[in-house]
Write an enzyme that holds these catalytic residues in place. Structure first.
Site, PDB file in Angstrom:
ATOM      1  N   ASP A  89     -15.040  -1.831   1.166  1.00 29.81           N
ATOM      2  CA  ASP A  89     -16.435  -1.707   0.775  1.00 29.81           C
ATOM      3  C   ASP A  89     -16.711  -2.776  -0.287  1.00 29.81           C
ATOM      4  O   ASP A  89     -15.805  -3.470  -0.757  1.00 29.81           O
ATOM      5  CB  ASP A  89     -16.719  -0.292   0.257  1.00 29.81           C
ATOM      6  CG  ASP A  89     -18.183   0.123   0.443  1.00 29.81           C
ATOM      7  OD1 ASP A  89     -19.052  -0.775   0.504  1.00 29.81           O
ATOM      8  OD2 ASP A  89     -18.453   1.330   0.521  1.00 29.81           O
TER       9      ASP A  89
ATOM     10  N   GLU B 203     -26.967   5.773  -2.648  1.00 29.61           N
ATOM     11  CA  GLU B 203     -25.647   5.904  -3.271  1.00 29.61           C
ATOM     12  C   GLU B 203     -25.701   6.726  -4.560  1.00 29.61           C
ATOM     13  O   GLU B 203     -26.362   7.761  -4.625  1.00 29.61           O
ATOM     14  CB  GLU B 203     -25.006   4.523  -3.436  1.00 29.61           C
ATOM     15  CG  GLU B 203     -24.847   3.828  -2.074  1.00 29.61           C
ATOM     16  CD  GLU B 203     -24.003   2.564  -2.096  1.00 29.61           C
ATOM     17  OE1 GLU B 203     -22.932   2.541  -2.720  1.00 29.61           O
ATOM     18  OE2 GLU B 203     -24.422   1.580  -1.447  1.00 29.61           O
TER      19      GLU B 203
END
Length: 605
Positions: A287, A492
């Site tokens: 990521d 997020e």
């Protein structure tokens, strides 16, 4: 003598995949191999960087665009300029450009924005997901991009998690079924379990985030998933078996930890389980700054991060900015043998396999032949269908009253109220144009207010008041009100919430309007939120999730042009004190249970 006789094997499309990979790797230097393992952000990329370092991949982070409202042509020209740099390197290995197209091509102005996954799970319609995948692939390719970081196959077990809307369901079986988006994005794999992309109208997909991202303690993003191995495999791994069988090209590793060990450093799960046990043959990608976050604070011991991440089995590192540091650290560790050459070769072999398989060597440059696919009418109709099927009717009429829905199109005077009724950005949520999403009419689409106006009879007076006071409602003689309220956009960690309350003025609008007018409340949210205190005021209640650009789909159901069919793919709690609470739990006492959803008949009026 012509060039034809000395064409290297790896450039021959008729040669077998393994021969091409072997031939190319036999000619690569360590620097060229490490270049392939490096993914950099477009803001630090240019022609000469691509050429000099033989960089393997570029990405656009959330909201990272060549210019505001850039056209397909502007995107294609930018991607091609970077690609020409890669093709100018010694071995002319094309780079692969990746972007987060997680609910349609969501970074790009004018694209079709589909409902977020939380709504799509409600449909329980794998064929719909496959069609959405195919449409998304065309829009992504329209901008010259061959790779998307989607789908997210997280199993969100706690709605306090800020990424819960990226999860199809709390139930692994629904998440498994929704992996049908992968053959939509990539094409149907001719051979089970082998990475596959069917040419220039399809894109490489990415199953993410491996593994357990939806199970963190209290739903805290990037945190620790505390569960035994059986639970991890049964709940969180379920989607990966199916993604791999369907030929998913890449898998992205999760920021989260499992029982205290960072997934980006977990060799047992990344190498031994994903690659060896599940026989995943595509490439594993980190990521964004994922290896940096192996240490706390992030980046505090970067050489250790490189060592732990690459040795765990990550093939491509999403650096994304300071790539010379990554390249230097990795080179040094290979030269000192603390990272074995065999690990580098495994990574490069996997990256090249995907690039050869998807035809990048034959067709490295994009053209404008698909430009008209971006935001096309056909795709908008598909998104509108997805909206209709993702709506859940939670209440229809107060006790003893007759149902309020479907609404009367011919009512003389109606009120539309609420912060979310005429706000396209709110309707789309996070990961739309900007990483965190934004308020206002940020792209092309139809708000719910516009949709209502175009659905009711021309003689109906539609009054819009975003935040009406109790006094402004007196004596107005409204036949009914449509109240559209909910969460404001987030992505997020910014979305993590311990209280899951609707922000003001939403609750006040519900009380004011529903206190004096018959009302249907449409909730725009990325997850179940606290509604129990307002239920008594509300005549009809619809969970619309984050429907995207096609607000007409909401009006289609409200007015009975289509029936409500959606069933909750998430438990709707009464109070946050109950969380985490999932279907099958011992003390299961929800406001609305998993699988709940009232239906209506299609009306002819």
């Amino acid at each position: 003598m012509g060039q034809a006789h000395n064409t290297p094997v790896y450039k021959d499309p008729k040669a077998s995949l393994n021969k091409r990979i072997h031939d190319l790797m036999s000619q690569m230097t360590l620097a060229e191999k490490i270049g392939q393992m490096t993914q950099i952000e477009r803001q630090v990329a240019n022609y000469s960087v691509m050429k000099e370092y033989a960089i393997g991949s570029i990405l656009s982070g959330g909201g990272s665009v060549p210019s505001p409202q850039a056209s397909a042509a502007v995107w294609v020209n930018m991607v091609n300029e970077f690609q020409r740099g890669a093709l100018a390197s010694r071995l002319q290995i094309p780079m692969i450009y990746g972007i987060d197209a997680v609910h349609g091509h969501n970074n790009v102005y004018g694209s079709t924005i589909f409902p977020h996954n939380v709504g799509l799970g409600v449909t329980r319609d794998p064929d719909l997901l496959k069609r959405i995948g195919a449409a998304t692939a065309l829009e992504v390719r329209a901008t010259g991009i061959p790779y998307t970081f989607a789908p997210c196959i997280a199993v969100c077990r706690d709605p306090r998690w800020g990424r819960c809307y990226e999860s199809y369901s709390e139930d692994p079986e629904i998440v498994e079924a929704m992996t049908e988006i992968i053959p939509g994005l990539q094409g149907d794999a001719p051979k089970k379990g082998v990475p596959f992309v069917a040419g220039k109208t399809k894109v490489a997909a990415c199953a993410k985030h491996f593994v357990g991202d939806g199970g963190t303690h209290n739903g805290i993003n990037e945190n620790n998933t505390i569960i035994d191995r059986h639970g991890l495999l049964a709940i969180h791994m379920a989607g990966y078996y199916h993604a791999i069988i369907k030929g998913v090209s890449t898998v992205m590793v999760s920021y989260s930890s499992w029982n205290g060990e960072k997934m980006h450093a977990n060799r047992d799960l990344v190498t031994n389980f994903l690659k060896k046990t599940l026989h995943f043959r595509g490439f594993v990608i980190s990521d964004w700054q994922g290896i940096d976050r192996i240490t706390s604070p992030a980046g505090s011991n970067y050489p250790y991060s490189v060592h732990a991440g690459v040795n765990a089995g990550i093939d491509m590192i999403m650096v994304p900015y300071n790539f010379t540091e990554f390249i230097n650290d990795l080179t040094e560790q290979v030269n000192s043998k603390s990272i074995p050459m065999s690990r580098i070769d495994d990574a490069v072999r996997r990256i090249l396999r995907v690039k050869f398989q998807m035809g990048l060597f034959e067709n490295p440059l994009a053209d404008l032949s698909l430009a008209d696919q971006l935001g096309s009418q056909e795709h908008r109709e598909l998104a509108r269908e997805a909206v209709r099927k993702s709506l859940v009717l939670l209440k229809n009429g107060k006790e003893g009253d007759k149902p309020l829905l479907p609404l009367d199109k011919k009512a003389p005077k109606i009120l539309v109220a609420g912060t979310h009724a005429d706000n396209l950005g709110y309707q789309c949520g996070g990961w739309t144009i900007q990483w965190q999403g934004q308020s206002g009419n940020t792209t092309k689409g139809t708000t719910i207010l516009t949709a209502i106006k175009s659905t009711v009879s021309p003689s109906t007076q539609v009054v819009f008041e975003e935040n009406p006071s109790a006094s402004s409602l007196k004596g107005q003689d409204y036949d009914y009100a449509v109240v559209v309220v909910g969460e404001t956009p987030y992505a997020e960690t910014n979305g993590d919430s311990m209280n899951l309350t609707m922000p003001e003025p939403g609750p006040t609008i519900i009380k004011n309007v529903c206190g004096s007018v018959k009302c249907v409340v449409v909730v725009i949210s990325g997850r179940p939120i606290v509604l129990q205190p307002f239920l008594q005021y509300i005549d009809a209640l619809v969970a619309a999730w984050l429907p995207g650009t096609e607000g007409q789909g909401v009006a289609d159901n409200l007015f009975g042009d289509y029936p409500f069919t959606g069933k909750l793919a998430r438990t709707w709690f009464k109070s946050v004190d109950q969380l985490p609470m999932n279907v099958g739990d011992k003390h299961y006492d929800p406001l609305f249970p998993f699988g709940f959803g009232l239906t209506t008949e299609k009306t002819s009026r």
